[in-house]
Design a protein around this motif. Structure first.
Motif, PDB file in Angstrom:
ATOM      1  N   ASN A 187       0.787  -1.226   0.000  1.00 46.48           N
ATOM      2  CA  ASN A 187       0.000   0.000   0.000  1.00 46.48           C
ATOM      3  C   ASN A 187       0.819   1.276   0.000  1.00 46.48           C
ATOM      4  O   ASN A 187       0.283   2.354   0.116  1.00 46.48           O
ATOM      5  CB  ASN A 187      -0.899   0.009   1.233  1.00 46.48           C
ATOM      6  N   LYS A 188       2.144   1.150  -0.078  1.00 48.14           N
ATOM      7  CA  LYS A 188       2.984   2.335   0.073  1.00 48.14           C
ATOM      8  C   LYS A 188       3.342   2.912  -1.305  1.00 48.14           C
ATOM      9  O   LYS A 188       3.789   2.168  -2.179  1.00 48.14           O
ATOM     10  CB  LYS A 188       4.259   1.913   0.800  1.00 48.14           C
ATOM     11  N   TYR A 221      -0.250   2.164  17.891  1.00 48.76           N
ATOM     12  CA  TYR A 221       0.737   2.926  17.117  1.00 48.76           C
ATOM     13  C   TYR A 221       0.140   4.242  16.612  1.00 48.76           C
ATOM     14  O   TYR A 221       0.769   5.303  16.721  1.00 48.76           O
ATOM     15  CB  TYR A 221       1.246   2.078  15.954  1.00 48.76           C
ATOM     16  N   TRP A 246       3.865  -5.515  17.319  1.00 47.87           N
ATOM     17  CA  TRP A 246       5.010  -5.374  16.419  1.00 47.87           C
ATOM     18  C   TRP A 246       5.941  -4.245  16.821  1.00 47.87           C
ATOM     19  O   TRP A 246       7.121  -4.241  16.478  1.00 47.87           O
ATOM     20  CB  TRP A 246       4.565  -5.211  14.969  1.00 47.87           C
ATOM     21  N   ASP A 280       3.969   9.767   9.338  1.00 44.90           N
ATOM     22  CA  ASP A 280       2.752   9.691  10.150  1.00 44.90           C
ATOM     23  C   ASP A 280       2.735  10.774  11.217  1.00 44.90           C
ATOM     24  O   ASP A 280       1.687  11.340  11.523  1.00 44.90           O
ATOM     25  CB  ASP A 280       2.641   8.311  10.813  1.00 44.90           C
ATOM     26  N   GLY A 286      -2.046   1.245   5.445  1.00 47.73           N
ATOM     27  CA  GLY A 286      -0.639   1.108   5.122  1.00 47.73           C
ATOM     28  C   GLY A 286      -0.088  -0.061   5.903  1.00 47.73           C
ATOM     29  O   GLY A 286      -0.822  -0.764   6.592  1.00 47.73           O
ATOM     30  N   GLN A 287       1.221  -0.270   5.807  1.00 47.48           N
ATOM     31  CA  GLN A 287       1.825  -1.363   6.544  1.00 47.48           C
ATOM     32  C   GLN A 287       1.578  -1.171   8.040  1.00 47.48           C
ATOM     33  O   GLN A 287       1.268  -2.098   8.763  1.00 47.48           O
ATOM     34  CB  GLN A 287       3.314  -1.414   6.241  1.00 47.48           C
ATOM     35  N   PHE A 288       1.726   0.066   8.495  1.00 48.31           N
ATOM     36  CA  PHE A 288       1.581   0.320   9.921  1.00 48.31           C
ATOM     37  C   PHE A 288       0.456   1.271  10.246  1.00 48.31           C
ATOM     38  O   PHE A 288      -0.038   1.302  11.353  1.00 48.31           O
ATOM     39  CB  PHE A 288       2.882   0.917  10.490  1.00 48.31           C
ATOM     40  N   SER A 289       0.080   2.093   9.300  1.00 47.10           N
ATOM     41  CA  SER A 289      -0.872   3.144   9.638  1.00 47.10           C
ATOM     42  C   SER A 289      -2.038   3.143   8.674  1.00 47.10           C
ATOM     43  O   SER A 289      -1.962   2.628   7.577  1.00 47.10           O
ATOM     44  CB  SER A 289      -0.178   4.502   9.573  1.00 47.10           C
TER      45      SER A 289
END
Lengths: 402, 276
Positions: free
Chosen positions: A35-36, A240, A184, A264, B234-237
């Motif tokens: 997704n990046k 997170y 994680w 972020d 996203g991977q993290f967010s």
């Protein structure tokens, strides 16, 4: 009766309209990406198609990358190129013989050898089943203004780090934000310390039964416990996303994360001034964790090897690789580069001097779930339970996979 | 009737209010998040947005290719519901009226036993098989939904058909109706409450399902709505603002279906409640 027939015709025509996908003469290459930076991939592939009108690149962003890739392999419809992380999932696919070996391909010439060695170490062999494309880096993120207000310099050693945490606490501030609700998050934390204090051959030694977590990771656990005692009130209730937003709003002085957290942080508060320094894990010189964030692997059974190679060369050209790097704000893997992000300025020396190393976690066997042990340890503060659990599960996981 | 019932029952009312809040509060969060900027979200989760940010919706539509996915989802759901209602009720009718025969009795238990098989166990063979037969597309998906629905639907249909008196059918038979006509003209209309139940459950299932389309559909062009929602993670967010805008658009059709079908369910229940 008549309107029934009409309904049937409508259904059928609806069905046919879906079947009518375009059939063109161009060779089609399918690329799987996460997704990046999806928009940047689209732009790059459009450029490529302009230069090579006979090749059509199909971009697929699967909803669940690993699951979809697995089902595609089962269906014998593996994508031609896969852009994925250099992690344990990659090891699984590489072990399964899905990807082509690039060990003797000159295309690797522009990549820093340290990243190539990482991929070899992850899979465990001389073969190189992917071409490193971008790197990531883990460090200590800090709020520039808050640190200055405390009259402190960014810490270079573990002793300085603890002193800074103490000073922040004494000043009534939250010294460090931890987001342990997401298991994680403990991994970058562990990696940043372990890379400096645990021998690099730990995983191999552990596989051979010659090393234990209880012995090798005891110091890592101690430091994680000590640092975590300076966190905000409810680290296990903070995710997170919440923690990143809280840090961005000035909730704490320090934040332990990788460079991926910076965008972020800025999304939550564009005005905050933050920077990253090498994680002060020891009182000596500290090595920085930098792993392959994204690699390009190709299917061994691709029907269009020549076109795939052409696309790889296009993506790996300095200009195009940089386009992607700038878009996702990631450090480069190419020879002779250092991070260009001004917030990573303090990391440059480590890159230039070669004191970077891959994340120790990437060498752990898939299925170990080390993060859950660390998360539990930071909750019940029972170091021995976590370390012996890791020792035992590692052995069990190895038994499971052979 | 006595006057006591006019007084509000405060404990129950309070419980109802609490219950309603557990549903309304997340819904409120979903709506306000969909209308905020990421900065506003980071500043406060609960606050109202300073100005409505409708761009979230247009951006979500663009990123998910919403209308393409909507068309696929609608095709899959509508076709599945129609085929399920027609075929599953037919099978159930055949079984319910022939249970004195061993073959049909076994068939009944054979179908019901599928209720006890978790999907992940058969996932891999199904993926392999559908792909080998060229069914890794929305049509294969519709087929699988209709077949997988059999287990539960037969269970409820058979139970209901048994409660319909055979005399109704005998009367039709005497009037010269064939079995086919008896089913379509007599039984199927009598099944209305069950049809509503099965139709709604199937509709919700086919519309919301994630796992089956994820593993079956190969071509991303045919992705259903639940699949395209993942673009925001996203991977993290996660970009919650766009994600919630997109979620709202995805769940809206089901809310409409519920509002429309609600009438049917209630009328179905009351039909059986009063003996005529």
């Amino acid at each position: 009766m008549k309107h029934q027939t009409r309904a049937r015709v409508t259904l059928l025509s609806l069905a046919l309209s879906l079947l009518a996908s375009s059939a063109s003469a161009a060779t089609e290459i399918e690329v799987f990406v996460g997704n990046k930076g999806v928009e940047t991939w689209k732009r790059l592939f459009a450029d490529f198609e302009k230069q090579n009108p006979d090749i059509k690149v199909t971009l697929t962003v699967p909803p669940d990358f690993v699951a979809v890739l697995k089902t595609r392999i089962v269906k014998n419809k593996a994508p031609d190129i896969v852009a994925m992380g250099g992690d344990t999932n990659f090891k699984g696919f590489a072990d399964g013989g899905v990807f082509r070996d690039y060990a003797s391909d000159p295309i690797l010439g522009s990549v820093k050898p340290i990243y190539i060695r990482q991929l070899q170490a992850i899979v465990g062999g001389k073969e190189v089943y992917g071409i490193p494309f971008t790197a990531n880096t883990i460090g200590l993120i800090y709020n520039v203004d808050k640190l200055r207000a405390l009259g402190l310099q960014p810490p270079k050693t573990y002793a300085q780090f603890i002193a800074a945490l103490k000073k922040a606490k004494a000043a009534g501030q939250t010294p460090v934000t931890l987001t342990l609700k997401d298991a994680w998050v403990t991994l970058p934390f562990m990696n940043a310390i372990a890379v400096n204090t645990v021998p690099a051959n730990f995983a191999a030694q552990k596989n051979a039964g010659k090393a234990t977590f209880q012995q090798a990771y005891s110091g890592v656990a101690d430091k994680m416990l000590e640092i975590s005692s300076y966190s905000q009130k409810d680290p296990l209730g903070t995710s997170y996303a919440d923690g990143t937003a809280a840090f961005a709003r000035g909730g704490s002085v320090f934040y332990i994360q990788g460079d991926w957290a910076l965008p972020d942080v800025l999304a939550a508060n564009p005005k905050v001034r933050v920077a990253m320094v090498p994680f002060p894990a020891t009182n000596g010189k500290n090595t920085v964790v930098s792993s392959v964030d994204l690699l390009l692997a190709t299917s061994r059974n691709t029907r269009h090897p020549a076109e795939v190679q052409k696309l790889l060369q296009f993506l790996l050209s300095k200009q195009n690789a940089n386009t992607y790097l700038r878009a996702v704000n990631a450090p480069s893997v190419q020879v002779g580069t250092v991070p260009t992000d001004p917030r990573l300025a303090a990391m440059k020396a480590s890159y230039a001097g070669g004191s970077i190393a891959g994340a120790p976690f990437n060498l752990f066997p898939p299925g170990l779930s080390a993060e859950t042990f660390w998360q539990a340890m930071l909750q019940d503060r029972n170091k021995n339970k976590a370390l012996s659990g890791l020792d035992k599960t590692w052995v069990d996981v190895l038994k499971r996979s052979y | 009737m006595n006057t006591d019932t006019k007084r509000p029952n405060w404990p129950v009312t309070l419980l109802l209010i609490l219950g309603a809040l557990t549903i309304l509060f997340p819904l409120y969060l979903a709506v306000v998040t969909a209308l905020k900027t990421p900065q506003e979200l980071a500043a406060s989760l609960f606050a109202l947005p300073t100005s409505f940010r409708w761009e979230n919706f247009t951006e979500a539509i663009r990123l998910t290719n919403f209308f393409t996915a909507f068309r696929t989802s609608a095709l899959v759901t509508v076709t599945t519901v129609v085929l399920t209602l027609i075929t599953n009720s037919l099978v159930a009718y055949a079984i319910a009226r022939n249970q004195h025969k061993r073959f049909f009795r076994y068939l009944y238990y054979y179908f019901i036993s599928a209720l006890f098989i978790p999907f992940p166990i058969i996932m891999l063979p199904v993926v392999k098989q559908t792909s080998a037969w060229g069914m890794d597309n929305p049509y294969g998906l519709i087929f699988l939904y209709v077949v997988y629905g059999l287990a539960f639907n037969i269970f409820v249909y058979v139970g209901y058909i048994k409660s319909i008196p055979r005399e109704v059918e005998e009367a039709a038979l005497i009037d010269g109706a064939t079995t086919w006509q008896t089913f379509w003209k007599i039984i199927f209309p009598l099944l209305a409450p069950m049809n509503a139940t099965v139709g709604i459950l199937t509709c919700l299932w086919a519309w919301n399902d994630f796992l089956l389309p994820l593993v079956i559909i190969s071509d991303p062009e045919f992705a259903t709505l639940p699949l395209v929602q993942y673009i925001f993670q996203g991977q993290f967010s996660t970009n919650y603002n766009l994600a919630f805008a997109s979620y709202l658009m995805t769940l809206a059709p089901m809310v409409v279906v519920y509002l429309l079908a609600q009438r049917w369910i209630i009328s179905g229940v009351t039909q059986g409640a009063v003996k005529g």
